[in-house]
Design a protein around this motif. Structure first.
Motif, PDB file in Angstrom:
ATOM      1  N   TYR A   1     -12.258 -62.547 -12.594  1.00 18.39           N
ATOM      2  CA  TYR A   1     -12.535 -62.066 -14.104  1.00 18.39           C
ATOM      3  C   TYR A   1     -12.370 -62.976 -14.944  1.00 18.39           C
ATOM      4  O   TYR A   1     -11.326 -64.023 -14.845  1.00 18.39           O
ATOM      5  CB  TYR A   1     -11.522 -60.742 -14.454  1.00 18.39           C
ATOM      6  N   GLY A   2     -13.098 -63.080 -15.971  1.00 17.91           N
ATOM      7  CA  GLY A   2     -12.986 -64.209 -17.039  1.00 17.91           C
ATOM      8  C   GLY A   2     -13.080 -63.689 -18.471  1.00 17.91           C
ATOM      9  O   GLY A   2     -12.957 -62.366 -18.844  1.00 17.91           O
ATOM     10  N   TYR A   3     -13.107 -64.563 -19.423  1.00 17.82           N
ATOM     11  CA  TYR A   3     -13.220 -64.266 -20.917  1.00 17.82           C
ATOM     12  C   TYR A   3     -14.437 -63.551 -21.233  1.00 17.82           C
ATOM     13  O   TYR A   3     -15.481 -63.787 -20.502  1.00 17.82           O
ATOM     14  CB  TYR A   3     -12.870 -65.683 -21.700  1.00 17.82           C
ATOM     15  N   LYS A   4     -14.474 -62.809 -22.252  1.00 17.82           N
ATOM     16  CA  LYS A   4     -15.631 -62.124 -22.763  1.00 17.82           C
ATOM     17  C   LYS A   4     -17.094 -62.765 -22.685  1.00 17.82           C
ATOM     18  O   LYS A   4     -16.884 -63.871 -23.427  1.00 17.82           O
ATOM     19  CB  LYS A   4     -15.229 -61.524 -24.028  1.00 17.82           C
ATOM     20  N   SER A   5     -17.833 -62.137 -22.108  1.00 16.36           N
ATOM     21  CA  SER A   5     -19.230 -62.832 -22.313  1.00 16.36           C
ATOM     22  C   SER A   5     -19.732 -62.865 -23.689  1.00 16.36           C
ATOM     23  O   SER A   5     -19.396 -61.949 -24.462  1.00 16.36           O
ATOM     24  CB  SER A   5     -20.282 -61.922 -21.603  1.00 16.36           C
TER      25      SER A   5
ATOM     26  N   THR B   1     -20.582 -55.820 -17.072  1.00 18.27           N
ATOM     27  CA  THR B   1     -19.568 -57.049 -17.489  1.00 18.27           C
ATOM     28  C   THR B   1     -18.163 -56.593 -17.930  1.00 18.27           C
ATOM     29  O   THR B   1     -18.115 -55.768 -18.733  1.00 18.27           O
ATOM     30  CB  THR B   1     -20.399 -57.464 -18.703  1.00 18.27           C
ATOM     31  N   LEU B   2     -17.272 -56.910 -16.962  1.00 14.89           N
ATOM     32  CA  LEU B   2     -15.878 -56.617 -17.154  1.00 14.89           C
ATOM     33  C   LEU B   2     -15.061 -57.807 -17.359  1.00 14.89           C
ATOM     34  O   LEU B   2     -15.120 -58.584 -16.605  1.00 14.89           O
ATOM     35  CB  LEU B   2     -15.488 -55.902 -15.551  1.00 14.89           C
ATOM     36  N   SER B   3     -14.785 -57.783 -18.708  1.00 18.74           N
ATOM     37  CA  SER B   3     -14.010 -59.261 -19.171  1.00 18.74           C
ATOM     38  C   SER B   3     -12.622 -58.767 -19.406  1.00 18.74           C
ATOM     39  O   SER B   3     -12.070 -57.831 -19.591  1.00 18.74           O
ATOM     40  CB  SER B   3     -14.815 -59.469 -20.515  1.00 18.74           C
ATOM     41  N   LEU B   4     -11.787 -60.132 -19.487  1.00 20.06           N
ATOM     42  CA  LEU B   4     -10.500 -59.874 -19.857  1.00 20.06           C
ATOM     43  C   LEU B   4     -10.451 -60.535 -21.489  1.00 20.06           C
ATOM     44  O   LEU B   4     -11.211 -61.204 -21.845  1.00 20.06           O
ATOM     45  CB  LEU B   4      -9.574 -61.099 -19.245  1.00 20.06           C
ATOM     46  N   ASP B   5      -9.204 -60.048 -22.004  1.00 19.84           N
ATOM     47  CA  ASP B   5      -8.724 -60.482 -23.451  1.00 19.84           C
ATOM     48  C   ASP B   5      -8.180 -61.789 -23.089  1.00 19.84           C
ATOM     49  O   ASP B   5      -7.743 -62.281 -21.892  1.00 19.84           O
ATOM     50  CB  ASP B   5      -7.554 -59.766 -23.964  1.00 19.84           C
ATOM     51  N   ALA B   6      -8.462 -62.919 -23.867  1.00 21.50           N
ATOM     52  CA  ALA B   6      -8.066 -64.237 -23.625  1.00 21.50           C
ATOM     53  C   ALA B   6      -6.560 -64.497 -23.397  1.00 21.50           C
ATOM     54  O   ALA B   6      -6.306 -65.316 -22.359  1.00 21.50           O
ATOM     55  CB  ALA B   6      -8.380 -65.140 -25.013  1.00 21.50           C
TER      56      ALA B   6
END
Ligand code: ZN
Ligand code: MN
Length: 262
Positions: free
Chosen positions: A70-74, A87-92
């Motif tokens: 998982y990565g930072y927001k697209s 699109t499944l993103s992580l908070d920084a």
């Protein structure tokens, strides 16, 4: 057989302990679960850096850790935006903590050479922060010989390879999201996952030189692809891989003072 694998996940703990004694370069691929248009899978930003990292690791006697999937927001201008389904993103803060924690765990077991091997542009500054905080943590532990490299594999693409990919000239690396480069490399490495009949062909997106939040989604092409992927081909993908793998290996061999094996 597995004890010679480049994948940490395939090793037993005995294999891992023995391999770490040789002071290997350990690769941590980082990606995202992110829309890549109607033709590429959500895991594109994981599949590509893992494949390239494994090929580079094989040349350097290195090891590849299980990836951060998982990565930072697209972002709209580089990944189409965070609003697309799937699109499944992580908070920084979560992403930074996760990568920092993994680096500290590798260091706790004696690893001193780490490569943060990125496949998702939005991760880059948070990887820098994770590396900086992990180095601070390790200094507090009395460890002063940990060295970390951060790279995005696409940054190694030379002008000659760029010319092979884009004979007509390229829009920009940001607008390459799910376009010619990623589609070509996927066609080369994982053709089974590419919906060839859905490869989009439309003009590149055009964004203003500022950002408004909440983001105005009007300039984002509805399919999430930021420029045409039509000129993609498996042959172009092979050109990219055959150029970047030895070039990344040579750079890392230099940085870490390691001989390349193949
Ligand atoms: Zn991507
Ligand atoms: Mn991405």
């Amino acid at each position: 057989m597995p004890q010679s694998s480049v994948r940490i996940a395939d090793l037993t703990w005995y294999d891992f302990a023995a391999r770490v004694k040789d002071d290997p370069i350990v690769f941590l691929p980082t990606g995202s679960v992110e829309q890549h248009g109607p033709h590429l899978p959500l895991f594109t930003d994981v599949i590509l850096p893992v494949a390239v990292a494994e090929a580079v690791a094989a040349k350097l006697g290195g090891l590849v850790a299980p990836p951060v999937t998982y990565g930072y927001k697209s972002q709209p201008k580089s990944g189409g935006g965070n609003h697309f389904p799937g699109t499944l993103s992580l908070d920084a803060s979560v992403f930074i903590s996760l990568v920092r924690n993994i680096i500290n765990e590798l260091a706790r077991h004696g690893v001193r050479k780490v490569v943060l091997f990125d496949g998702h542009m939005e991760n880059q500054w948070f990887l820098v922060e994770a590396a900086d905080l992990a180095l601070r943590d390790q200094r507090a532990e009395g460890v002063h010989d940990l060295k970390i490299v951060k790279l995005g594999y696409w940054e190694f693409i030379t002008k000659a390879t760029e010319a092979a990919l884009f004979p007509e000239g390229m829009p920009s690396w940001e607008l390459e999201h799910a376009a010619v480069m990623e589609t070509s490399v996927m066609l080369h490495l994982r053709p089974d996952l590419v919906r060839v009949d859905k490869i989009p062909d439309h003009p590149a997106a055009s964004f203003p030189p500022y950002d408004v939040y909440p983001f105005d989604t009007t300039p984002i092409p509805p399919d999430g692809v930021l420029s045409s992927a039509k000129p993609a081909s498996a042959e172009k993908g092979a050109i990219v891989i055959e150029q970047v793998v030895p070039d990344i290996a040579a750079s890392l061999a230099k940085v870490f003072g390691k001989p390349t094996e193949a």
